[in-house]
Design a protein around this motif. Structure first.
Motif, PDB file in Angstrom:
ATOM      1  N   PHE A 174       0.816  -1.206   0.000  1.00 23.81           N
ATOM      2  CA  PHE A 174       0.000   0.000   0.000  1.00 23.81           C
ATOM      3  C   PHE A 174       0.856   1.266   0.000  1.00 23.81           C
ATOM      4  CE2 PHE A 174      -3.089  -3.087   1.538  1.00 23.81           C
ATOM      5  CZ  PHE A 174      -4.228  -2.717   0.849  1.00 23.81           C
ATOM      6  N   VAL A 175       2.060   1.193   0.540  1.00 21.28           N
ATOM      7  CA  VAL A 175       2.928   2.364   0.604  1.00 21.28           C
ATOM      8  C   VAL A 175       4.077   2.274  -0.400  1.00 21.28           C
ATOM      9  CG1 VAL A 175       2.365   2.893   2.992  1.00 21.28           C
ATOM     10  CG2 VAL A 175       4.253   1.343   2.503  1.00 21.28           C
ATOM     11  N   HIS A 176       4.122   1.201  -1.180  1.00 22.78           N
ATOM     12  CA  HIS A 176       5.135   1.085  -2.242  1.00 22.78           C
ATOM     13  C   HIS A 176       4.805   2.114  -3.314  1.00 22.78           C
ATOM     14  CE1 HIS A 176       8.225  -0.570  -4.666  1.00 22.78           C
ATOM     15  NE2 HIS A 176       7.428  -1.164  -5.528  1.00 22.78           N
ATOM     16  N   ARG A 177       5.762   2.962  -3.658  1.00 18.77           N
ATOM     17  CA  ARG A 177       5.481   4.153  -4.465  1.00 18.77           C
ATOM     18  C   ARG A 177       4.681   3.879  -5.739  1.00 18.77           C
ATOM     19  NH1 ARG A 177       8.039   9.263  -4.373  1.00 18.77           N
ATOM     20  NH2 ARG A 177       7.565  10.488  -6.227  1.00 18.77           N
ATOM     21  N   PRO A 178       5.078   2.955  -6.611  1.00 19.61           N
ATOM     22  CA  PRO A 178       4.286   2.738  -7.835  1.00 19.61           C
ATOM     23  C   PRO A 178       2.850   2.320  -7.539  1.00 19.61           C
ATOM     24  CG  PRO A 178       6.434   1.690  -8.002  1.00 19.61           C
ATOM     25  CD  PRO A 178       6.274   2.097  -6.578  1.00 19.61           C
ATOM     26  N   ALA A 234      27.049  -5.012 -16.042  1.00 20.18           N
ATOM     27  CA  ALA A 234      26.508  -5.134 -17.398  1.00 20.18           C
ATOM     28  C   ALA A 234      25.820  -6.461 -17.611  1.00 20.18           C
ATOM     29  CB  ALA A 234      27.639  -4.952 -18.418  1.00 20.18           C
ATOM     30  N   THR A 235      26.108  -7.470 -16.796  1.00 17.77           N
ATOM     31  CA  THR A 235      25.521  -8.780 -16.988  1.00 17.77           C
ATOM     32  C   THR A 235      24.174  -8.914 -16.315  1.00 17.77           C
ATOM     33  OG1 THR A 235      26.693  -9.579 -15.024  1.00 17.77           O
ATOM     34  CG2 THR A 235      27.785  -9.853 -17.158  1.00 17.77           C
ATOM     35  N   ASP A 236      23.811  -7.946 -15.489  1.00 17.57           N
ATOM     36  CA  ASP A 236      22.520  -8.020 -14.820  1.00 17.57           C
ATOM     37  C   ASP A 236      21.403  -7.700 -15.788  1.00 17.57           C
ATOM     38  OD1 ASP A 236      23.604  -8.674 -12.411  1.00 17.57           O
ATOM     39  OD2 ASP A 236      23.815  -6.582 -11.750  1.00 17.57           O
ATOM     40  N   ALA A 237      20.196  -8.068 -15.394  1.00 24.54           N
ATOM     41  CA  ALA A 237      19.028  -7.791 -16.234  1.00 24.54           C
ATOM     42  C   ALA A 237      18.754  -6.302 -16.245  1.00 24.54           C
ATOM     43  CB  ALA A 237      17.803  -8.542 -15.699  1.00 24.54           C
ATOM     44  N   PRO A 238      18.196  -5.779 -17.350  1.00 17.49           N
ATOM     45  CA  PRO A 238      17.880  -4.356 -17.417  1.00 17.49           C
ATOM     46  C   PRO A 238      16.772  -3.992 -16.455  1.00 17.49           C
ATOM     47  CG  PRO A 238      16.962  -5.512 -19.308  1.00 17.49           C
ATOM     48  CD  PRO A 238      17.870  -6.485 -18.596  1.00 17.49           C
ATOM     49  N   ALA A 239      16.808  -2.748 -15.996  1.00 15.33           N
ATOM     50  CA  ALA A 239      15.815  -2.292 -15.024  1.00 15.33           C
ATOM     51  C   ALA A 239      14.513  -1.970 -15.718  1.00 15.33           C
ATOM     52  CB  ALA A 239      16.332  -1.039 -14.304  1.00 15.33           C
ATOM     53  N   LEU A 240      13.411  -2.082 -14.972  1.00 15.16           N
ATOM     54  CA  LEU A 240      12.105  -1.701 -15.465  1.00 15.16           C
ATOM     55  C   LEU A 240      11.809  -0.286 -15.025  1.00 15.16           C
ATOM     56  CD1 LEU A 240       9.953  -4.871 -14.834  1.00 15.16           C
ATOM     57  CD2 LEU A 240      10.736  -3.999 -17.028  1.00 15.16           C
ATOM     58  N   SER A 241      11.435   0.540 -15.964  1.00 16.33           N
ATOM     59  CA  SER A 241      11.146   1.931 -15.632  1.00 16.33           C
ATOM     60  C   SER A 241       9.770   2.046 -15.035  1.00 16.33           C
ATOM     61  CB  SER A 241      11.238   2.802 -16.885  1.00 16.33           C
ATOM     62  OG  SER A 241      10.190   2.480 -17.771  1.00 16.33           O
ATOM     63  N   GLY A 242       9.497   3.160 -14.396  1.00 19.22           N
ATOM     64  CA  GLY A 242       8.208   3.392 -13.769  1.00 19.22           C
ATOM     65  C   GLY A 242       7.083   3.551 -14.760  1.00 19.22           C
ATOM     66  N   ASP A 243       7.385   3.730 -16.064  1.00 23.41           N
ATOM     67  CA  ASP A 243       6.319   3.891 -17.034  1.00 23.41           C
ATOM     68  C   ASP A 243       6.060   2.622 -17.829  1.00 23.41           C
ATOM     69  OD1 ASP A 243       8.537   3.767 -18.570  1.00 23.41           O
ATOM     70  OD2 ASP A 243       8.363   5.752 -19.453  1.00 23.41           O
ATOM     71  N   GLY A 244       6.595   1.511 -17.365  1.00 24.23           N
ATOM     72  CA  GLY A 244       6.271   0.240 -17.983  1.00 24.23           C
ATOM     73  C   GLY A 244       7.177  -0.140 -19.124  1.00 24.23           C
ATOM     74  N   GLU A 245       8.289   0.544 -19.314  1.00 22.47           N
ATOM     75  CA  GLU A 245       9.206   0.224 -20.388  1.00 22.47           C
ATOM     76  C   GLU A 245      10.511  -0.333 -19.813  1.00 22.47           C
ATOM     77  OE1 GLU A 245       8.216   3.534 -23.747  1.00 22.47           O
ATOM     78  OE2 GLU A 245       9.340   4.160 -21.997  1.00 22.47           O
ATOM     79  N   VAL A 252       1.937  -3.861 -12.711  1.00 24.13           N
ATOM     80  CA  VAL A 252       2.732  -5.044 -13.035  1.00 24.13           C
ATOM     81  C   VAL A 252       4.221  -4.777 -12.881  1.00 24.13           C
ATOM     82  CG1 VAL A 252       3.450  -6.546 -14.946  1.00 24.13           C
ATOM     83  CG2 VAL A 252       1.017  -6.167 -14.491  1.00 24.13           C
ATOM     84  N   VAL A 253       4.690  -3.600 -13.337  1.00 19.62           N
ATOM     85  CA  VAL A 253       6.119  -3.315 -13.244  1.00 19.62           C
ATOM     86  C   VAL A 253       6.519  -2.794 -11.869  1.00 19.62           C
ATOM     87  CG1 VAL A 253       6.297  -2.826 -15.708  1.00 19.62           C
ATOM     88  CG2 VAL A 253       5.882  -0.945 -14.111  1.00 19.62           C
ATOM     89  N   GLY A 254       5.540  -2.549 -11.000  1.00 24.85           N
ATOM     90  CA  GLY A 254       5.845  -1.973  -9.702  1.00 24.85           C
ATOM     91  C   GLY A 254       5.961  -2.974  -8.574  1.00 24.85           C
ATOM     92  N   VAL A 255       5.538  -4.243  -8.818  1.00 27.28           N
ATOM     93  CA  VAL A 255       5.562  -5.247  -7.753  1.00 27.28           C
ATOM     94  C   VAL A 255       6.172  -6.534  -8.291  1.00 27.28           C
ATOM     95  CG1 VAL A 255       3.522  -4.275  -6.620  1.00 27.28           C
ATOM     96  CG2 VAL A 255       3.243  -6.096  -8.309  1.00 27.28           C
TER      97      VAL A 255
END
Length: 253
Positions: free
Chosen positions: A18-22, A232-243, A145-148
């Motif tokens: 409930f308090v997680h920003r996205p 560089a080997t880690d997975a790419p981050a998910l942006s707050g706008d779903g991309e 979906v991208v926030g949790v």
């Protein structure tokens, strides 16, 4: 006597969501969209059924005509716009899609606020609001979906659905109270109380302000991105706008 408190390792609903920003700001957006949606339903349906020969405004429509002529077009355009909303989520991201939809909402309710004296104006403004609602409903699940974590998406989307329902309930109560708080005087005997036209103007203006707040939520509240992986080997981050965002070493606001 103190009450027993039982803690479990994996609760059905993680209250920290409930308090997680996205999730928090997407739920705020859901609350506001639900409010505006029911402001249109209740405001327009009551406005068009008001007899103009008595109140000086309205169209004297029957319940059937109010539903088919004034409200159905908005629902139909929402079905079409939902497909476009899904495409926009994939192309420009959920956050910007939410902001674009909210901008349509501001335009639609500004139109209703300033010009609700003709059938064409009410219908066309309703079409614009229908697009706004569709874009909002397309964007919010993607933001969740991208926030949790993936195993919490169902619960988080359920919470967002509840926030929209809560906004609808609040909108129903607020708009109904506004319409009843200021009624016309000197009505003919047997005519039920009719709201002053200014109450409809105020109701539509409030709904437009709700969509204006959604723009702020999308552009400010949901603008902070997650911290990207350091290697560089880690997975790419998910942006707050779903991309999918490229790797970064700092949080972008």
């Amino acid at each position: 006597m103190g009450r027993d408190r039982t803690q479990v390792r994996d609760p059905l609903v993680d209250m920290k969501m409930f308090v997680h920003r996205p999730v928090l700001f997407t739920n705020v957006a859901g609350l506001l969209v639900g409010f505006a949606m029911f402001a249109q339903f209740i405001g327009v349906s009551n406005l068009v059924q008001t007899p103009s020969e008595i109140a000086g405004y309205g169209f004297g429509a029957s319940v059937l005509r109010a539903s088919v002529v004034y409200l159905l077009p908005s629902a139909l355009v929402s079905l079409v716009a939902a497909q476009l909303g899904g495409m926009l989520v994939r192309r420009i991201g959920a956050r910007l899609t939410l902001a674009v939809g909210a901008a349509f909402g501001v335009i639609g309710f500004a139109w209703l606020t300033l010009a609700h004296d003709t059938t064409a104006s009410v219908i066309l403004a309703g079409l614009v609001v229908g697009v706004a609602i569709s874009f909002g409903y397309a964007a919010m699940p993607a933001l969740i979906v991208v926030g949790v974590p993936h195993y919490q998406t169902g619960i988080a989307n359920g919470i967002n659905s509840i926030s929209r329902s809560a906004g609808s309930a609040i909108g129903s109560a607020v708009i109904t109270s506004l319409l009843a708080s200021n009624t016309l005087d000197n009505l003919p005997a047997g005519v039920p109380a009719l709201p002053a036209e200014s109450q409809y103007t105020l109701s539509f203006a409030l709904a437009g302000m709700a969509f204006l707040l959604v723009i702020g939520v999308a552009m400010v509240g949901l603008a902070i991105r997650r911290r990207a992986p350091s290697s560089a080997t880690d997975a790419p981050a998910l942006s707050g706008d779903g991309e999918t965002a490229p790797a970064r070493t700092a949080v972008t606001v």
